[in-house]
Design a protein around this motif. Structure first.
Motif, PDB file in Angstrom:
ATOM      1  N   ASN A 101      93.656  81.696  77.898  1.00 41.26           N
ATOM      2  CA  ASN A 101      94.726  81.366  78.040  1.00 41.26           C
ATOM      3  C   ASN A 101      95.727  81.837  77.175  1.00 41.26           C
ATOM      4  OD1 ASN A 101      93.823  79.746  80.074  1.00 41.26           O
ATOM      5  ND2 ASN A 101      93.428  77.780  78.600  1.00 41.26           N
ATOM      6  N   LEU A 102      95.589  82.300  75.829  1.00 44.93           N
ATOM      7  CA  LEU A 102      96.578  82.783  75.043  1.00 44.93           C
ATOM      8  C   LEU A 102      96.744  84.320  75.239  1.00 44.93           C
ATOM      9  CD1 LEU A 102      95.134  81.589  71.599  1.00 44.93           C
ATOM     10  CD2 LEU A 102      97.163  80.937  72.646  1.00 44.93           C
ATOM     11  N   GLY A 103      96.040  84.948  76.283  1.00 40.82           N
ATOM     12  CA  GLY A 103      96.725  86.355  76.727  1.00 40.82           C
ATOM     13  C   GLY A 103      95.500  87.206  76.321  1.00 40.82           C
ATOM     14  N   PHE A 104      94.448  87.220  75.748  1.00 37.93           N
ATOM     15  CA  PHE A 104      93.287  88.133  75.246  1.00 37.93           C
ATOM     16  C   PHE A 104      92.624  88.281  76.570  1.00 37.93           C
ATOM     17  CE2 PHE A 104      93.923  85.629  71.255  1.00 37.93           C
ATOM     18  CZ  PHE A 104      94.136  86.911  70.317  1.00 37.93           C
ATOM     19  N   THR A 105      92.329  89.688  76.753  1.00 38.01           N
ATOM     20  CA  THR A 105      91.513  90.223  77.754  1.00 38.01           C
ATOM     21  C   THR A 105      90.115  89.631  77.697  1.00 38.01           C
ATOM     22  OG1 THR A 105      90.890  92.163  76.771  1.00 38.01           O
ATOM     23  CG2 THR A 105      92.995  92.225  77.801  1.00 38.01           C
ATOM     24  N   THR A 106      89.437  89.997  79.014  1.00 32.24           N
ATOM     25  CA  THR A 106      87.897  89.542  79.112  1.00 32.24           C
ATOM     26  C   THR A 106      87.253  90.242  77.745  1.00 32.24           C
ATOM     27  OG1 THR A 106      88.036  89.184  81.297  1.00 32.24           O
ATOM     28  CG2 THR A 106      85.742  89.598  80.315  1.00 32.24           C
ATOM     29  N   ASN A 117      83.041  82.316  81.623  1.00 32.91           N
ATOM     30  CA  ASN A 117      84.412  81.801  81.529  1.00 32.91           C
ATOM     31  C   ASN A 117      85.209  82.815  81.092  1.00 32.91           C
ATOM     32  OD1 ASN A 117      84.199  79.137  82.168  1.00 32.91           O
ATOM     33  ND2 ASN A 117      83.733  78.582  80.153  1.00 32.91           N
ATOM     34  N   SER A 118      85.197  84.018  80.563  1.00 37.92           N
ATOM     35  CA  SER A 118      86.132  84.900  80.045  1.00 37.92           C
ATOM     36  C   SER A 118      86.352  86.092  81.387  1.00 37.92           C
ATOM     37  CB  SER A 118      85.669  85.622  79.095  1.00 37.92           C
ATOM     38  OG  SER A 118      84.495  86.397  79.317  1.00 37.92           O
ATOM     39  N   ASP A 119      85.529  85.695  82.495  1.00 38.91           N
ATOM     40  CA  ASP A 119      85.568  86.426  83.745  1.00 38.91           C
ATOM     41  C   ASP A 119      86.205  85.640  84.910  1.00 38.91           C
ATOM     42  OD1 ASP A 119      85.417  89.107  84.902  1.00 38.91           O
ATOM     43  OD2 ASP A 119      83.388  88.252  85.710  1.00 38.91           O
ATOM     44  N   SER A 172      74.986  88.588  72.851  1.00 36.86           N
ATOM     45  CA  SER A 172      75.362  88.229  74.301  1.00 36.86           C
ATOM     46  C   SER A 172      76.953  88.704  74.321  1.00 36.86           C
ATOM     47  CB  SER A 172      75.108  86.707  74.412  1.00 36.86           C
ATOM     48  OG  SER A 172      75.722  85.934  73.373  1.00 36.86           O
ATOM     49  N   ALA A 173      77.589  88.874  73.543  1.00 40.20           N
ATOM     50  CA  ALA A 173      78.988  89.186  73.292  1.00 40.20           C
ATOM     51  C   ALA A 173      79.028  90.756  73.869  1.00 40.20           C
ATOM     52  CB  ALA A 173      79.780  88.955  71.928  1.00 40.20           C
ATOM     53  N   PHE A 174      78.224  91.584  73.201  1.00 44.59           N
ATOM     54  CA  PHE A 174      78.078  92.765  73.624  1.00 44.59           C
ATOM     55  C   PHE A 174      77.664  93.276  74.871  1.00 44.59           C
ATOM     56  CE2 PHE A 174      78.188  93.618  68.880  1.00 44.59           C
ATOM     57  CZ  PHE A 174      79.061  94.455  68.805  1.00 44.59           C
ATOM     58  N   ILE A 175      76.419  92.322  75.387  1.00 41.98           N
ATOM     59  CA  ILE A 175      75.963  92.252  76.792  1.00 41.98           C
ATOM     60  C   ILE A 175      77.009  92.047  77.792  1.00 41.98           C
ATOM     61  CG2 ILE A 175      74.136  91.339  78.315  1.00 41.98           C
ATOM     62  CD1 ILE A 175      72.304  91.182  76.083  1.00 41.98           C
ATOM     63  N   GLY A 176      77.572  90.807  77.446  1.00 46.15           N
ATOM     64  CA  GLY A 176      78.635  90.308  78.236  1.00 46.15           C
ATOM     65  C   GLY A 176      79.730  91.403  78.725  1.00 46.15           C
ATOM     66  N   THR A 177      80.251  91.832  77.361  1.00 42.21           N
ATOM     67  CA  THR A 177      81.264  92.809  77.443  1.00 42.21           C
ATOM     68  C   THR A 177      80.796  94.047  78.520  1.00 42.21           C
ATOM     69  OG1 THR A 177      81.989  92.565  75.292  1.00 42.21           O
ATOM     70  CG2 THR A 177      82.639  94.449  76.096  1.00 42.21           C
ATOM     71  N   ALA A 237      81.560  89.456  91.499  1.00 38.92           N
ATOM     72  CA  ALA A 237      82.219  89.083  90.217  1.00 38.92           C
ATOM     73  C   ALA A 237      81.096  89.484  88.961  1.00 38.92           C
ATOM     74  CB  ALA A 237      82.445  87.495  89.797  1.00 38.92           C
ATOM     75  N   GLY A 238      81.816  89.975  88.055  1.00 38.51           N
ATOM     76  CA  GLY A 238      80.818  90.545  86.899  1.00 38.51           C
ATOM     77  C   GLY A 238      80.125  89.220  86.271  1.00 38.51           C
ATOM     78  N   TRP A 239      80.391  88.006  86.230  1.00 35.12           N
ATOM     79  CA  TRP A 239      79.596  86.781  85.588  1.00 35.12           C
ATOM     80  C   TRP A 239      78.378  86.793  86.571  1.00 35.12           C
ATOM     81  CZ3 TRP A 239      78.842  83.440  89.280  1.00 35.12           C
ATOM     82  CH2 TRP A 239      79.722  83.166  90.274  1.00 35.12           C
ATOM     83  N   ARG A 240      78.387  87.026  87.946  1.00 37.12           N
ATOM     84  CA  ARG A 240      77.100  87.055  88.440  1.00 37.12           C
ATOM     85  C   ARG A 240      75.876  88.038  88.183  1.00 37.12           C
ATOM     86  NH1 ARG A 240      77.801  84.074  93.222  1.00 37.12           N
ATOM     87  NH2 ARG A 240      79.789  83.807  93.936  1.00 37.12           N
ATOM     88  N   TYR A 241      76.430  89.201  87.661  1.00 35.62           N
ATOM     89  CA  TYR A 241      75.647  90.271  87.000  1.00 35.62           C
ATOM     90  C   TYR A 241      74.994  89.783  85.777  1.00 35.62           C
ATOM     91  CZ  TYR A 241      76.798  93.487  90.893  1.00 35.62           C
ATOM     92  OH  TYR A 241      77.261  93.997  91.822  1.00 35.62           O
ATOM     93  N   LEU A 242      75.821  88.775  84.979  1.00 35.76           N
ATOM     94  CA  LEU A 242      75.729  88.475  83.722  1.00 35.76           C
ATOM     95  C   LEU A 242      74.225  87.426  83.985  1.00 35.76           C
ATOM     96  CD1 LEU A 242      76.482  88.161  80.814  1.00 35.76           C
ATOM     97  CD2 LEU A 242      77.847  86.123  81.591  1.00 35.76           C
TER      98      LEU A 242
END
Length: 600
Positions: A390-395, A145-147, A263-268, A280-285
């Motif tokens: 939605n608050l403006g933080f990056t992925t 969702n973050s991507d 998973s946060a580090f892997i996802g990053t 898209a990056g989420w496909r590799y995830l």
């Protein structure tokens, strides 16, 4: 099961657990005591308090007295010490560990705790690894969702809610059938099969192309994962006592929090592949993490023995435990709970057994708590990554900001579980979540569109007070970290303890988790798109549910206390002969027995 020994036999066994000096003092008492049945001890309270306090003695005291205790007899008194009741509770020949049952077996604390550590490394550690794989596949949708996952597939937040609902619904539907299959073929076969199958579906999300494929994969992953948790809980109960299970359940759920961190580090890292080969990056995830969990699933076929005395295999000819260790492992568990020998670990349930467990109204309060306990904190948790984007933080920021909550969650969860055992109160430990959530929900309700993104993060991030940072124009930064107690492991062990039979425990574990999943379906539909972005209507509902939960926890406390008091009055009104006759002739099963006391 909790039963009382004749006083002379009780003293005889306790004599073996005391120091030589204590034995001489107690010997005279044993010689003059009469054989009578006394009050039934409450379930979960060992006759020798050192069974409960040993961890704390070892952790916080290095005195010679406690060092000497390691070589004293650890064997706890039980119904197997009474020649008049041993045949009532003797394991049947069908029990897979019956050949290691020895009512005369004695062992020291040193042997027992060395063995428990070995079981933790061989059995518990891999159970945590499998749970890690489960959460990796069911939770990576949050990183996706973050991507811009929803945008790429032309999905709305309502589509996302529907996907979560289908996931939870299929998870719920599969709970009981999965448990029944596991009980028939054995968890050592069924759980690795589950892991392998859902991993294949999870990695296939690499090829998602729209709403239909998204909903289909969410349903299939939920259906294949359903039943995994109660399957593992029942499996672990073969190796641990009822006092050890809550702590092991806490360790089990630590794996879930560790998944969030890893998973946060892997996802990053993986999400930064966005654009590589035009994907898209989420496909590799989905692809990489699916392959990782598939490897865990295949390894599980070789790392899950059927039971304590069944660790030998063609690829492990010597097994994991010696004959002495198997004797200790089997007898310590049966002395703690003789009902664990009721069934073979590959014996299926009949329809009659299922029906009897389903209509056991004494378990219904715990099922109710499973339904409602996470609702106040669930929606903000589910929408965390979407809200942060939605608050403006990056992925990258969104994924890394989820890590502190996981670290704090581990600490508070383990602390709450230990607290529940120290004070011997499940209700007091579990209701703490509601008292924690209420003020934060009220704060969340007061937010406006002008509220700082960091202040919003303070409360929304798992309802944790985490970080407040002033504007970038200023140099100062204020950090305050704390977290809510995750009490689900306590309630899982609570349901297992109050079942008091393999038959009931098999069904109750599934039913409890089904109610938890039903609660998750509610959670997935509290925040609606027409209530965005502040979700005022949803937060009002969460505050109301939180207040209601406090009342229900109180009613549960009085419910089980009333049942225990009623049984105490009935049991104590009988003569020793009547009590003995009941034990020998009763047809009551599981928690229906009058010599059983509920934990609360």
């Amino acid at each position: 099961m909790s039963t009382q020994l004749p006083r002379d036999l009780e003293v005889d066994v306790l004599e073996k657990t005391q120091s030589p000096l204590d034995n001489e003092v107690e010997k005279e008492k044993a010689d003059s005591s009469e054989s009578v049945l006394d009050d039934v001890p409450t379930l979960g309270e060992p006759i020798d308090d050192r069974a409960t306090n040993f961890f704390w003695n070892r952790a916080f005291s290095r005195s010679a007295k406690h060092a000497q205790d390691l070589d004293s007899i650890a064997t706890q008194p039980s119904v197997f010490d009474d020649p008049k009741t041993i045949d009532i509770y003797r394991p049947p020949p069908i029990y897979e560990n019956a050949h290691r049952f020895d009512p005369s077996a004695r062992w020291t604390w040193r042997e027992e705790y060395k063995l428990v550590r070995k079981v933790d490394l061989r059995i518990m550690l891999w159970a945590c690894m499998m749970f890690f794989a489960l959460d990796l596949d069911r939770g990576n949708i949050s990183q996706a969702n973050s991507d811009n996952f929803l945008t790429d597939l032309n999905l709305t937040t309502d589509d996302f809610n529907l996907g979560n609902t289908l996931f939870r619904l299929s998870f719920l539907i599969a709970e009981l059938p999965s448990q029944l299959v596991s009980k028939k073929v054995g968890p050592d076969i069924w759980i690795p099969c589950q892991l392998t199958l859902w991993s294949v579906v999870a990695l296939s999300q690499f090829w998602l192309n729209g709403r239909t494929s998204f909903l289909a994969t969410r349903f299939l992953i939920g259906f294949l994962e359903g039943g995994f948790i109660p399957d593992v809980v029942l499996y672990l109960s073969y190796f641990y006592t009822k006092r050890e299970m809550p702590i092991r359940m806490a360790y089990f759920w630590v794996a879930s929090y560790l998944t969030g961190i890893v998973s946060a580090f892997i996802g990053t890292g993986l999400l930064r592949l966005r654009g590589v080969r035009g994907l898209a990056g989420w496909r590799y995830l989905f692809l990489i993490e699916g392959c990782l969990t598939l490897a865990v699933g295949l390894a599980s076929f070789f790392l899950m023995p059927p039971g304590p005395t069944q660790t030998k295999a063609w690829y492990r000819p010597n097994g994991w435990f010696t004959e002495r260790e198997e004797v200790i492992m089997v007898n310590r568990v049966l002395r703690d709970d003789p009902s664990k020998s009721d069934m073979h670990n590959r014996q299926g349930l009949t329809l009659q057994m299922m029906y009897e467990a389903l209509i056991d109204w004494r378990m219904w309060p715990i099922y109710c708590l499973g339904l409602i306990h996470q609702i106040p904190v669930g929606p903000p948790q589910t929408y965390l990554t979407l809200s942060l984007r939605n608050l403006g933080f990056t992925t990258t920021q969104t994924n890394l900001l989820s890590i502190p909550s996981s670290v704090i969650g581990i600490i508070t969860m383990v602390a709450a579980t230990y607290f529940s055992e120290i004070v011997n109160s499940r209700v007091l430990a579990t209701v703490s979540l509601q008292f924690w959530a209420l003020p934060l929900l009220i704060a969340l309700y007061t937010f406006t569109t002008h509220t700082s993104q960091w202040v919003y993060f303070v409360v929304v991030s798992h309802l944790l007070i985490m970080i407040y940072r002033s504007s970038r124009k200023k140099d100062r930064q204020v950090t305050l970290i704390t977290g809510f107690p995750y009490i689900h492991p306590i309630q899982v062990a609570w349901a297992s303890r109050n079942s008091n039979s393999v038959r009931s425990r098999t069904v109750s574990a599934s039913l409890y988790n089904m109610f938890v999943q039903a609660g998750a379906i509610v959670i997935a539909n509290v925040y609606r798109s027409d209530d965005a972005p502040l979700y005022k209507r949803g937060n009002r509902a969460l505050i109301a549910v939180c207040c209601m939960n406090m009342v229900i926890y109180g009613l549960t406390f009085f419910f089980y206390r009333a049942l225990n008091k009623r049984r105490d009055r009935m049991w104590n009104s009988w003569t020793p002969e009547q009590q003995r006759e009941y034990l020998e002739t009763t047809k009551d099963k599981g928690n229906q027995r009058l010599d059983f006391r509920f934990a609360y």
